[in-house]
Enzyme design. Structure first.
Site, PDB file in Angstrom:
ATOM      1  N   VAL A  38       0.867  -1.182   0.000  1.00 56.39           N
ATOM      2  CA  VAL A  38       0.000   0.000   0.000  1.00 56.39           C
ATOM      3  C   VAL A  38       0.903   1.231   0.000  1.00 56.39           C
ATOM      4  CG1 VAL A  38      -1.788   1.300   1.209  1.00 56.39           C
ATOM      5  CG2 VAL A  38      -1.827  -1.203   1.254  1.00 56.39           C
ATOM      6  N   ALA A  39       0.665   2.142  -0.922  1.00 52.45           N
ATOM      7  CA  ALA A  39       1.538   3.301  -1.082  1.00 52.45           C
ATOM      8  C   ALA A  39       1.354   4.315   0.049  1.00 52.45           C
ATOM      9  CB  ALA A  39       1.239   3.980  -2.420  1.00 52.45           C
ATOM     10  N   SER A  96       5.918  -1.334  -1.001  1.00 52.00           N
ATOM     11  CA  SER A  96       5.585  -0.779  -2.303  1.00 52.00           C
ATOM     12  C   SER A  96       6.724   0.065  -2.862  1.00 52.00           C
ATOM     13  CB  SER A  96       4.329   0.095  -2.182  1.00 52.00           C
ATOM     14  OG  SER A  96       4.075   0.802  -3.383  1.00 52.00           O
ATOM     15  N   GLN A 153       7.599  -4.817  -3.895  1.00 55.15           N
ATOM     16  CA  GLN A 153       6.699  -4.685  -5.038  1.00 55.15           C
ATOM     17  C   GLN A 153       7.225  -3.621  -5.984  1.00 55.15           C
ATOM     18  OE1 GLN A 153       4.640  -1.706  -5.269  1.00 55.15           O
ATOM     19  NE2 GLN A 153       3.766  -2.284  -7.257  1.00 55.15           N
ATOM     20  N   TYR A 186       6.465  -1.475  -9.750  1.00 60.06           N
ATOM     21  CA  TYR A 186       5.713  -1.128 -10.945  1.00 60.06           C
ATOM     22  C   TYR A 186       6.714  -1.033 -12.098  1.00 60.06           C
ATOM     23  CZ  TYR A 186       1.798   0.239  -7.933  1.00 60.06           C
ATOM     24  OH  TYR A 186       0.774   0.242  -7.025  1.00 60.06           O
ATOM     25  N   THR A 208       3.653  -5.741 -10.056  1.00 62.85           N
ATOM     26  CA  THR A 208       2.238  -5.431 -10.270  1.00 62.85           C
ATOM     27  C   THR A 208       2.007  -5.199 -11.758  1.00 62.85           C
ATOM     28  OG1 THR A 208       1.947  -4.478  -8.068  1.00 62.85           O
ATOM     29  CG2 THR A 208       0.404  -3.774  -9.766  1.00 62.85           C
ATOM     30  N   LYS A 213       1.459  -9.851  -9.601  1.00 64.37           N
ATOM     31  CA  LYS A 213       0.255  -9.425  -8.879  1.00 64.37           C
ATOM     32  C   LYS A 213      -0.684  -8.699  -9.837  1.00 64.37           C
ATOM     33  CE  LYS A 213      -1.172  -6.616  -4.888  1.00 64.37           C
ATOM     34  NZ  LYS A 213      -2.032  -5.647  -5.618  1.00 64.37           N
ATOM     35  N   SER A 236      -5.855 -10.767  -8.288  1.00 64.19           N
ATOM     36  CA  SER A 236      -6.155  -9.465  -7.702  1.00 64.19           C
ATOM     37  C   SER A 236      -6.769  -8.541  -8.734  1.00 64.19           C
ATOM     38  CB  SER A 236      -4.853  -8.829  -7.172  1.00 64.19           C
ATOM     39  OG  SER A 236      -5.048  -7.473  -6.811  1.00 64.19           O
ATOM     40  N   HIS A 263      -6.791  -5.326  -7.755  1.00 62.11           N
ATOM     41  CA  HIS A 263      -6.236  -4.122  -7.132  1.00 62.11           C
ATOM     42  C   HIS A 263      -7.219  -3.520  -6.133  1.00 62.11           C
ATOM     43  CE1 HIS A 263      -2.444  -1.858  -7.923  1.00 62.11           C
ATOM     44  NE2 HIS A 263      -3.034  -0.951  -7.171  1.00 62.11           N
ATOM     45  N   ASP A 275      -5.906 -11.470  -3.327  1.00 64.78           N
ATOM     46  CA  ASP A 275      -6.245 -10.281  -2.549  1.00 64.78           C
ATOM     47  C   ASP A 275      -7.491  -9.633  -3.123  1.00 64.78           C
ATOM     48  OD1 ASP A 275      -5.670  -8.396  -4.584  1.00 64.78           O
ATOM     49  OD2 ASP A 275      -3.841  -7.692  -3.651  1.00 64.78           O
ATOM     50  N   SER A 276      -7.925  -8.564  -2.474  1.00 61.02           N
ATOM     51  CA  SER A 276      -9.089  -7.748  -2.845  1.00 61.02           C
ATOM     52  C   SER A 276     -10.327  -8.184  -2.055  1.00 61.02           C
ATOM     53  CB  SER A 276      -9.389  -7.797  -4.349  1.00 61.02           C
ATOM     54  OG  SER A 276      -8.240  -7.398  -5.099  1.00 61.02           O
ATOM     55  N   GLY A 277     -10.628  -7.425  -1.010  1.00 63.23           N
ATOM     56  CA  GLY A 277     -11.846  -7.619  -0.237  1.00 63.23           C
ATOM     57  C   GLY A 277     -11.720  -8.504   0.976  1.00 63.23           C
ATOM     58  N   ILE A 278     -10.532  -9.053   1.264  1.00 66.80           N
ATOM     59  CA  ILE A 278     -10.363  -9.941   2.415  1.00 66.80           C
ATOM     60  C   ILE A 278     -10.506  -9.124   3.693  1.00 66.80           C
ATOM     61  CG2 ILE A 278      -8.793 -11.506   3.616  1.00 66.80           C
ATOM     62  CD1 ILE A 278      -9.745 -12.608   0.971  1.00 66.80           C
TER      63      ILE A 278
END
Length: 375
Positions: A87-88, A115, A135, A137, A163, A237, A259, A261, A292-295
């Site tokens: 998370v940035a 990140s 992570q 980019y 990512t 990811k 994911s 995102h 990931d996403s929504g856990i």
């Protein structure tokens, strides 16, 4: 090692409590940056709804007097099948930022994914100890990417997480409406060109900055280049399609993260949990698959395991803990995940993570077909 959080110091009885506490203390525009998704936030909402449609079929008459959440991720032991997602700019929510989150993850026995856009340099984050994954980019300057990878290796990171779903930042309407920009005290600790992210405009300064830095020309050749320039495990990811999973395996990727995102990129993308089973099948037994996403709790982790995941990544819940209670707040959130997972496993008749991966599920009244797990 940080002591267990004192309930009187960090009074979270659930992950939802941490969310409410974080919203109460954060400025409205920062809360929107953390909580928001892209577009109409259709996928953001769908992630949660899809998880809630997955029902577990518990087993009975099994000895669950000693439920063990311990397992391995990327070949290293973890206390539970969970890592803290990248998370940035975590200093937006607490002055100790990523360094506090990394310390809490280390104390909890789970990996922390730092990140590229961390508000502290990777060297300082890695000094927190524990297992750190880095992570990246894909930036317009490939040399900068490879230099970041080298720095991560030198700092002792254990994996590189590329990512792959952000050729540019999606239209995040909350940030656009707020004209969101980074305050002067928050910087991208791993990059030198961040001025654009601080310039308030009619839109999102962060979107302008990422458009300037990120390469929309990223292709599979970037994965191959990264694979050849690092000795560390490579994780992709942002994979949702089985075809992409198969291509990643062909290129020798070590793990995948299913994911969308967190609903922050393509609005209307499939919920991650709905894509999981097909990606697991396509990846085969040699490539680890995470979700990931929504856990939001231990039952969600158990759902992911039952559908074939080796583990999950959690982002927003860790940030909520950080905002509301600093390092202790993050540690408390991770404690809650572990306690809730142990409770869910026992009630489902599973004494180990491997047993949890053999559970069956139903969704929308149709039984899911799950890839058999060896062992």
């Amino acid at each position: 090692m940080v002591p267990a959080a004192d309930p009187e110091d960090v009074p979270f009885g659930s992950v939802g409590d941490a969310e409410r506490a974080a919203e109460a203390v954060l400025p409205a525009d920062v809360w929107d940056f953390v909580a928001g998704g892209s577009g109409r936030e259709t996928t953001l909402a769908a992630n949660r709804a899809a998880l809630d449609r997955v029902f577990l079929i518990p087993r009975v008459l099994r000895d669950v007097s000693a439920c063990d959440t311990a397992t391995t991720l990327l070949g290293r032991p973890v206390s539970q099948p969970l890592a803290v997602a990248p998370v940035a700019y975590q200093r937006l929510v607490h002055p100790d930022g990523e360094e506090a989150t990394a310390r809490a993850a280390a104390a909890a026995g789970v990996p922390f994914v730092a990140s590229t856009l961390s508000s502290a340099p990777i060297e300082r984050i890695a000094a927190a100890g524990g297992t750190i994954w880095f992570q990246v980019y894909w930036l317009r300057n490939t040399g900068t990417v490879l230099d970041l990878v080298r720095r991560a290796e030198d700092a002792g990171c254990r994996a590189i997480v590329l990512t792959v779903d952000v050729p540019w930042m999606a239209r995040r309407l909350r940030d656009i409406r707020n004209g969101f920009a980074l305050p002067e005290h928050v910087r991208a600790g791993n990059l030198t060109t961040t001025a654009t992210a601080h310039q308030r405009t009619a839109g999102s300064a962060l979107a302008a900055h990422t458009s300037q830095e990120f390469s929309p020309a990223i292709t599979w050749s970037a994965v191959d280049l990264l694979r050849r320039h690092t000795r560390l495990p490579v994780v992709l990811k942002g994979v949702l399609a089985a075809e992409d999973a198969r291509r990643a395996v062909e290129l020798g990727v070590d793990a995948l993260v299913v994911s969308n995102h967190g609903g922050r990129q393509l609005d209307g993308a499939i919920p991650s949990i709905d894509a999981l089973a097909e990606v697991v099948e396509a990846a085969g037994r040699s490539t680890e698959v995470l979700l990931d996403s929504g856990i939001r709790g231990g039952t969600d982790v158990l759902r992911a395991l039952a559908l074939g995941a080796a583990g999950v990544l959690v982002g927003r819940p860790a940030v909520w803990g950080l905002a509301a209670g600093g390092e202790r707040g993050v540690h408390r959130v991770l404690e809650l995940f572990g306690a809730e997972l142990r409770d869910a496993m026992g009630l489902a008749g599973c004494d180990t993570v491997m047993a949890a991966r053999r559970l069956r599920t139903v969704s929308d009244r149709d039984e899911r077909i799950v890839v058999p797990i060896a062992g």
